[in-house]
Design a protein around this motif. Structure first.
Motif, mmCIF file in Angstrom:
data_model
loop_
_atom_site.group_PDB
_atom_site.id
_atom_site.type_symbol
_atom_site.label_atom_id
_atom_site.label_comp_id
_atom_site.label_asym_id
_atom_site.label_seq_id
_atom_site.Cartn_x
_atom_site.Cartn_y
_atom_site.Cartn_z
ATOM 1 N N ALA A 1 0.827 -1.203 0.000
ATOM 2 C CA ALA A 1 0.000 0.000 0.000
ATOM 3 C C ALA A 1 0.864 1.256 0.000
ATOM 4 O O ALA A 1 0.560 2.228 -0.693
ATOM 5 N N ALA A 2 1.957 1.233 0.748
ATOM 6 C CA ALA A 2 2.870 2.382 0.786
ATOM 7 C C ALA A 2 3.526 2.587 -0.579
ATOM 8 O O ALA A 2 3.693 3.724 -1.031
ATOM 9 N N LEU A 3 3.884 1.505 -1.241
ATOM 10 C CA LEU A 3 4.502 1.599 -2.563
ATOM 11 C C LEU A 3 3.517 2.164 -3.590
ATOM 12 O O LEU A 3 3.866 3.040 -4.381
ATOM 13 N N VAL A 4 2.280 1.705 -3.550
ATOM 14 C CA VAL A 4 1.250 2.222 -4.453
ATOM 15 C C VAL A 4 1.015 3.708 -4.172
ATOM 16 O O VAL A 4 0.923 4.518 -5.104
ATOM 17 N N ALA A 5 0.942 4.079 -2.913
ATOM 18 C CA ALA A 5 0.738 5.486 -2.555
ATOM 19 C C ALA A 5 1.907 6.346 -3.039
ATOM 20 O O ALA A 5 1.702 7.460 -3.537
ATOM 21 N N LEU A 6 3.131 5.849 -2.929
ATOM 22 C CA LEU A 6 4.307 6.582 -3.391
ATOM 23 C C LEU A 6 4.231 6.848 -4.890
ATOM 24 O O LEU A 6 4.452 7.971 -5.348
ATOM 25 N N PHE A 7 3.878 5.822 -5.657
ATOM 26 C CA PHE A 7 3.757 5.992 -7.106
ATOM 27 C C PHE A 7 2.616 6.939 -7.457
ATOM 28 O O PHE A 7 2.748 7.768 -8.364
ATOM 29 N N ALA A 8 1.492 6.840 -6.746
ATOM 30 C CA ALA A 8 0.354 7.724 -7.024
ATOM 31 C C ALA A 8 0.700 9.179 -6.718
ATOM 32 O O ALA A 8 0.375 10.080 -7.499
ATOM 33 N N LEU A 9 1.373 9.417 -5.613
ATOM 34 C CA LEU A 9 1.776 10.778 -5.266
ATOM 35 C C LEU A 9 2.835 11.319 -6.219
ATOM 36 O O LEU A 9 2.892 12.517 -6.475
ATOM 37 N N ARG B 1 -2.060 13.658 -22.444
ATOM 38 C CA ARG B 1 -1.645 12.899 -21.263
ATOM 39 C C ARG B 1 -2.586 11.721 -21.057
ATOM 40 O O ARG B 1 -3.806 11.894 -21.005
ATOM 41 N N SER B 2 -1.999 10.542 -20.919
ATOM 42 C CA SER B 2 -2.764 9.356 -20.531
ATOM 43 C C SER B 2 -2.381 9.056 -19.088
ATOM 44 O O SER B 2 -1.241 8.658 -18.815
ATOM 45 N N ASN B 3 -3.310 9.265 -18.165
ATOM 46 C CA ASN B 3 -3.055 9.106 -16.738
ATOM 47 C C ASN B 3 -3.484 7.711 -16.303
ATOM 48 O O ASN B 3 -4.660 7.356 -16.392
ATOM 49 N N TYR B 4 -2.528 6.934 -15.823
ATOM 50 C CA TYR B 4 -2.814 5.579 -15.361
ATOM 51 C C TYR B 4 -2.783 5.475 -13.835
ATOM 52 O O TYR B 4 -2.661 4.386 -13.290
ATOM 53 N N GLY B 5 -2.866 6.619 -13.158
ATOM 54 C CA GLY B 5 -2.910 6.625 -11.698
ATOM 55 C C GLY B 5 -1.536 6.566 -11.054
ATOM 56 O O GLY B 5 -1.184 7.424 -10.277
ATOM 57 N N LEU B 6 -0.749 5.550 -11.388
ATOM 58 C CA LEU B 6 0.580 5.389 -10.799
ATOM 59 C C LEU B 6 1.672 5.999 -11.674
ATOM 60 O O LEU B 6 2.783 6.222 -11.213
ATOM 61 N N PHE B 7 1.349 6.256 -12.931
ATOM 62 C CA PHE B 7 2.274 6.884 -13.872
ATOM 63 C C PHE B 7 1.450 7.493 -14.997
ATOM 64 O O PHE B 7 0.260 7.213 -15.121
ATOM 65 N N SER B 8 2.081 8.343 -15.803
ATOM 66 C CA SER B 8 1.404 8.955 -16.939
ATOM 67 C C SER B 8 2.278 8.828 -18.175
ATOM 68 O O SER B 8 3.508 8.784 -18.081
#
Length: 102
Positions: A11-19, A63-70
């Motif tokens: 969860a922390a890793l996903v949050a880091l990528f999302a932020l 821009r194609s936004n995939y949540g964790l990267f664009s």
């Protein structure tokens, strides 16, 4: 107990990528800085008219936004599109014009 730690780490890793997923404004600033430092006519025009260059970048970038990267696709008339990956507050060139020094 181990599964809770594994879940929390995931969860922390996903949050880091999302932020760290940069937006269009960050991409425009990155490209403007790259163009200004590129030299030649492009660098001169970008440095002399940063507002116009930023407007061009904002209006010609998809821009194609995939949540964790664009994924950013810069449409350039008469040339191949330039594709850049935005992830973890950074940009990675994928295809199109080569980025010197990136």
């Amino acid at each position: 107990m181990k599964s809770i730690h594994l879940f929390a780490a995931g969860a922390a890793l996903v949050a880091l990528f999302a932020l760290g997923n940069p937006g269009r404004g960050a991409y425009a600033r990155h490209e403007l800085k790259r163009l200004e430092g590129g030299g030649g006519v492009t660098g001169l025009v970008s440095g002399a008219m940063p507002g116009a260059t930023r407007a061009y970048l904002m209006s010609n970038t998809e821009r194609s936004n995939y949540g964790l990267f664009s994924v950013y696709r810069l449409h350039r008339p008469g040339q191949d599109d330039e594709v850049t990956l935005g992830v973890l507050w950074s940009f990675v060139h994928v295809s199109g014009t080569e980025h010197d020094g990136d």
